[in-house]
Design an enzyme around this catalytic site. Sequence first.
Site, PDB file in Angstrom:
ATOM      1  N   LYS A  25     -72.257 -40.119  25.197  1.00 23.94           N
ATOM      2  CA  LYS A  25     -72.979 -39.246  25.900  1.00 23.94           C
ATOM      3  C   LYS A  25     -72.833 -37.840  25.273  1.00 23.94           C
ATOM      4  O   LYS A  25     -72.308 -37.939  24.024  1.00 23.94           O
ATOM      5  CB  LYS A  25     -71.976 -39.113  27.327  1.00 23.94           C
TER       6      LYS A  25
HETATM    7  C1  LIG Z   1     -72.603 -44.444  30.733  1.00 26.55           C
HETATM    8  C2  LIG Z   1     -72.966 -44.596  32.221  1.00 26.55           C
HETATM    9  C3  LIG Z   1     -71.857 -44.837  32.955  1.00 26.55           C
HETATM   10  C4  LIG Z   1     -70.520 -45.333  32.904  1.00 26.55           C
HETATM   11  O1  LIG Z   1     -70.015 -44.348  32.335  1.00 26.55           O
HETATM   12  P1  LIG Z   1     -68.556 -44.785  31.761  1.00 26.55           P
HETATM   13  O2  LIG Z   1     -67.804 -43.308  31.421  1.00 26.55           O
HETATM   14  O3  LIG Z   1     -68.539 -45.752  30.443  1.00 26.55           O
HETATM   15  O4  LIG Z   1     -67.851 -45.370  32.757  1.00 26.55           O
HETATM   16  C5  LIG Z   1     -72.559 -44.893  34.299  1.00 26.55           C
HETATM   17  N1  LIG Z   1     -73.754 -44.540  34.748  1.00 26.55           N
HETATM   18  C6  LIG Z   1     -74.706 -44.283  33.700  1.00 26.55           C
HETATM   19  C7  LIG Z   1     -76.134 -43.955  34.084  1.00 26.55           C
HETATM   20  C8  LIG Z   1     -74.450 -44.242  32.307  1.00 26.55           C
HETATM   21  O5  LIG Z   1     -75.363 -43.840  31.512  1.00 26.55           O
END
Ligand SMILES: *Cc1c(COP(=O)(O)O)cnc(C)c1O
Length: 410
Positions: A204
């Site tokens: 992210k």
């Molecule tokens: C990455 C992601 C998640 C999960 O995030 P984590 O912090 O790894 O649990 C959930 N929803 C979307 C759309 C994502 O891209």
Amino acid sequence: MTIRMDLMPGPEVSSGASRAIPIARPILDSEEAEAVARVLRTGWISQGPEVAAFEEDFAAATGARHACAVANCTAALHLALIAFGVGADDEVVTVSHSFIATANAVRYTGARPVFVDVDRVNGNILPDRIEEALTARTKALLVVHQLGMPCDLTAILDITRRRGLPVIEDAACAIGSEILVDGRWEAIGRPHGDVACFSFHPRKVVTTGDGGMLTTADRQLDAQFRLLRQHGMSVSDRVRHGSNRVIAEQYGLLGYNYRMTDIQAAVGRVQLRRLPAMIRERREMAAVYGELLCSVPGLRLPQEPNWAKSNWQSYLVRLPGEANQTAVMQCMLDSGISTRRGVMCSHREPAYRGADWRAGRSPVGGQVDLPNSEWLQDHGVLLPLFPGLSRGEQEIIADRLRASLALARP
Ligand SMILES: *Cc1c(COP(=O)(O)O)cnc(C)c1O
């Protein structure tokens, strides 16, 4: 010193492949390292003062009234659903076309995910398909700002407010994205629905290694999140530690251990300071891709609606109908460029075979009517986009994509 990590090689990448240009790469340098060292020296490393400071910084960055840090975004989604009382026999309207954590969080509560199809341009939920998915059992909507591109919250909230349904925003990828509300640009996460959930995974835009955040304008919801993330404990260990009187805590509800550590929060605070510059750079890189790729025959590019500004967490192109997605991606990889296929569809995974979910209007176990979701997974390709990617590298990527499309003709 800059620690540059080549992220997420993934099992599909053979170890021999040279990955000159990775799909993503976080910025982590001596500032993050020093922040971590500072926290370590304080002796308080689990959820404590640094997490509280990160929450304040995060609320300021998004314009949210309350921000509650947790272990990851999946945990944040789970707590948001629990806080609205979602459980067995309920339905939550969401999308299949997302990282599997979105639908999984619904299943953790025992509720049934109801999948609505997405638009073919940006992969976001189609507001005009929501109404037909609602039933008397619908308890909440869980919408996604896919790859950082805001979904059409105005149209969505128009439907849900009339029915009094809570809206949870899966903003995992959307820190720094904005939408136009009543003529003003506002950050995603204010939130515009009832709760927004963010991720700090290294893929992210802002990372703490792993981590998540819930934002809300509702003080009681925020208080609920704080209880749920720490076993339902009535008095936090920080308060007990700081008290000169003996305090016995109580556990009034079934909670979880979804804490973030102060070590992670220290990294997050430095990352947040970098956010405005990172967003500026990402938006410039997306514009450069637009310029370099607009003339590639049959290739379709992502488009910002005039009411949204993406943080460009990912840049999703759609291949011409006849192009073989795997062949194009292999061609790119052979020339040292990592790409990823379009966003997955949860309903197509073995973990969803025989599970309790349904698509839109169709009955349980009935026909799967999610044509755009499946088409995007099969024709979408994510191109590298991260701070520090040079214009020269983007030109190489564009050239190789053009060549790969020509080579990978069926
Ligand atoms: C990455 C992601 C998640 C999960 O995030 P984590 O912090 O790894 O649990 C959930 N929803 C979307 C759309 C994502 O891209």
